[in-house]
Design a protein around this motif. Structure first.
Motif, PDB file in Angstrom:
ATOM      1  N   HIS A   3       0.882  -1.179   0.000  1.00 57.70           N
ATOM      2  CA  HIS A   3       0.000   0.000   0.000  1.00 57.70           C
ATOM      3  C   HIS A   3       0.914   1.222   0.000  1.00 57.70           C
ATOM      4  O   HIS A   3       1.495   1.565   1.028  1.00 57.70           O
ATOM      5  N   THR A   4       1.025   1.888  -1.149  1.00 63.10           N
ATOM      6  CA  THR A   4       2.041   2.929  -1.337  1.00 63.10           C
ATOM      7  C   THR A   4       1.547   4.363  -1.235  1.00 63.10           C
ATOM      8  O   THR A   4       2.362   5.292  -1.218  1.00 63.10           O
ATOM      9  N   GLY A   5       0.237   4.566  -1.182  1.00 64.19           N
ATOM     10  CA  GLY A   5      -0.260   5.936  -1.129  1.00 64.19           C
ATOM     11  C   GLY A   5      -1.702   5.992  -0.665  1.00 64.19           C
ATOM     12  O   GLY A   5      -2.395   4.980  -0.646  1.00 64.19           O
ATOM     13  N   PRO A   6      -2.178   7.178  -0.311  1.00 64.15           N
ATOM     14  CA  PRO A   6      -3.538   7.315   0.210  1.00 64.15           C
ATOM     15  C   PRO A   6      -4.585   7.577  -0.869  1.00 64.15           C
ATOM     16  O   PRO A   6      -4.287   8.063  -1.955  1.00 64.15           O
ATOM     17  N   ALA A   7      -5.814   7.231  -0.507  1.00 60.95           N
ATOM     18  CA  ALA A   7      -7.001   7.635  -1.275  1.00 60.95           C
ATOM     19  C   ALA A   7      -7.953   8.227  -0.246  1.00 60.95           C
ATOM     20  O   ALA A   7      -8.388   7.540   0.682  1.00 60.95           O
ATOM     21  N   VAL A  57     -11.312  10.125   1.463  1.00 58.92           N
ATOM     22  CA  VAL A  57     -12.766   9.958   1.396  1.00 58.92           C
ATOM     23  C   VAL A  57     -13.296  10.852   0.278  1.00 58.92           C
ATOM     24  O   VAL A  57     -12.935  12.026   0.178  1.00 58.92           O
ATOM     25  N   GLY A  58     -14.126  10.289  -0.581  1.00 58.77           N
ATOM     26  CA  GLY A  58     -14.695  11.002  -1.722  1.00 58.77           C
ATOM     27  C   GLY A  58     -13.923  10.793  -3.016  1.00 58.77           C
ATOM     28  O   GLY A  58     -14.421  11.123  -4.095  1.00 58.77           O
ATOM     29  N   GLU A  59     -12.726  10.236  -2.932  1.00 63.15           N
ATOM     30  CA  GLU A  59     -11.890  10.038  -4.117  1.00 63.15           C
ATOM     31  C   GLU A  59     -12.256   8.732  -4.822  1.00 63.15           C
ATOM     32  O   GLU A  59     -12.620   7.744  -4.195  1.00 63.15           O
ATOM     33  N   LYS A  60     -12.127   8.736  -6.150  1.00 61.23           N
ATOM     34  CA  LYS A  60     -12.366   7.526  -6.936  1.00 61.23           C
ATOM     35  C   LYS A  60     -11.076   6.709  -7.004  1.00 61.23           C
ATOM     36  O   LYS A  60      -9.990   7.264  -7.136  1.00 61.23           O
ATOM     37  N   VAL A  61     -11.246   5.384  -6.914  1.00 61.68           N
ATOM     38  CA  VAL A  61     -10.121   4.458  -7.022  1.00 61.68           C
ATOM     39  C   VAL A  61     -10.482   3.402  -8.058  1.00 61.68           C
ATOM     40  O   VAL A  61     -11.575   2.829  -8.015  1.00 61.68           O
ATOM     41  N   VAL A  62      -9.583   3.153  -8.996  1.00 62.93           N
ATOM     42  CA  VAL A  62      -9.770   2.113 -10.001  1.00 62.93           C
ATOM     43  C   VAL A  62      -8.874   0.938  -9.632  1.00 62.93           C
ATOM     44  O   VAL A  62      -7.666   1.102  -9.434  1.00 62.93           O
ATOM     45  N   PHE A  63      -9.488  -0.228  -9.540  1.00 68.84           N
ATOM     46  CA  PHE A  63      -8.778  -1.470  -9.229  1.00 68.84           C
ATOM     47  C   PHE A  63      -8.690  -2.293 -10.506  1.00 68.84           C
ATOM     48  O   PHE A  63      -9.687  -2.465 -11.202  1.00 68.84           O
ATOM     49  N   HIS A  66      -4.026  10.495  -8.934  1.00 65.69           N
ATOM     50  CA  HIS A  66      -2.647  10.887  -8.615  1.00 65.69           C
ATOM     51  C   HIS A  66      -1.644   9.785  -8.906  1.00 65.69           C
ATOM     52  O   HIS A  66      -0.448   9.994  -8.752  1.00 65.69           O
ATOM     53  N   GLY A  67      -2.113   8.609  -9.289  1.00 71.13           N
ATOM     54  CA  GLY A  67      -1.209   7.505  -9.610  1.00 71.13           C
ATOM     55  C   GLY A  67      -1.515   6.254  -8.814  1.00 71.13           C
ATOM     56  O   GLY A  67      -2.546   6.136  -8.145  1.00 71.13           O
ATOM     57  N   VAL A  68      -0.599   5.299  -8.870  1.00 74.68           N
ATOM     58  CA  VAL A  68      -0.759   4.007  -8.202  1.00 74.68           C
ATOM     59  C   VAL A  68      -0.641   4.205  -6.696  1.00 74.68           C
ATOM     60  O   VAL A  68       0.294   4.835  -6.212  1.00 74.68           O
TER      61      VAL A  68
END
Length: 134
Positions: free
Chosen positions: A69-73, A75-81, A103-105
């Motif tokens: 787990h290299t970075g934060p996401a 609350v409210g942010e979209k994350v693509v898996f 913002h990246g991976v």
């Protein structure tokens, strides 16, 4: 798992909610998506890779997870898996998994699923239930 080959890919997108934050003993630690939540969605993406290829009477289950787990996401942010099948054997499917925001991976690694006959697993579970009752 006939016809499943390396390269098959599955994507899913989520929006981070308050319920996805890390909390211990009822106390929220950070206002970001927890590592546990990230791994859950990586596993879910991997499951989407195998679902179209499971044969009658087959099922899959998590077998091995190796994630960073290299970075934060927030609350409210979209994350693509994304899960990309990298290896298929008679009993295992390995996927490279990533979690990405604008913002990246933010996470990456591998997720391996064991493939088995449902009837065999049910028999094993029944044996465990009986042993627990004795």
């Amino acid at each position: 798992m006939k016809e499943l080959t390396p390269g098959v890919t599955a994507n899913l997108e989520i929006t981070v909610t308050d319920e996805m934050r890390p909390a211990f003993d009822g106390e929220v630690v950070h206002q970001v998506m927890s590592t546990v939540t990230m791994i859950y969605y990586m596993e879910k993406a991997g499951r989407h890779v195998i679902l179209p290829y499971l044969e009658e009477g087959e099922e899959g289950a998590g077998y091995d997870v190796s994630i960073t787990h290299t970075g934060p996401a927030i609350v409210g942010e979209k994350v693509v898996f994304t899960a990309v099948c990298t290896q298929v054997t008679e009993r295992r499917v390995v996927c490279e998994v990533t979690a990405r925001t604008s913002h990246g991976v933010i996470g990456q690694g591998t997720f391996t699923q064991a493939i088995f006959r449902k009837a065999r697993m049910e028999k094993k579970l029944q044996e465990l239930r009986e042993a627990l009752e004795s």
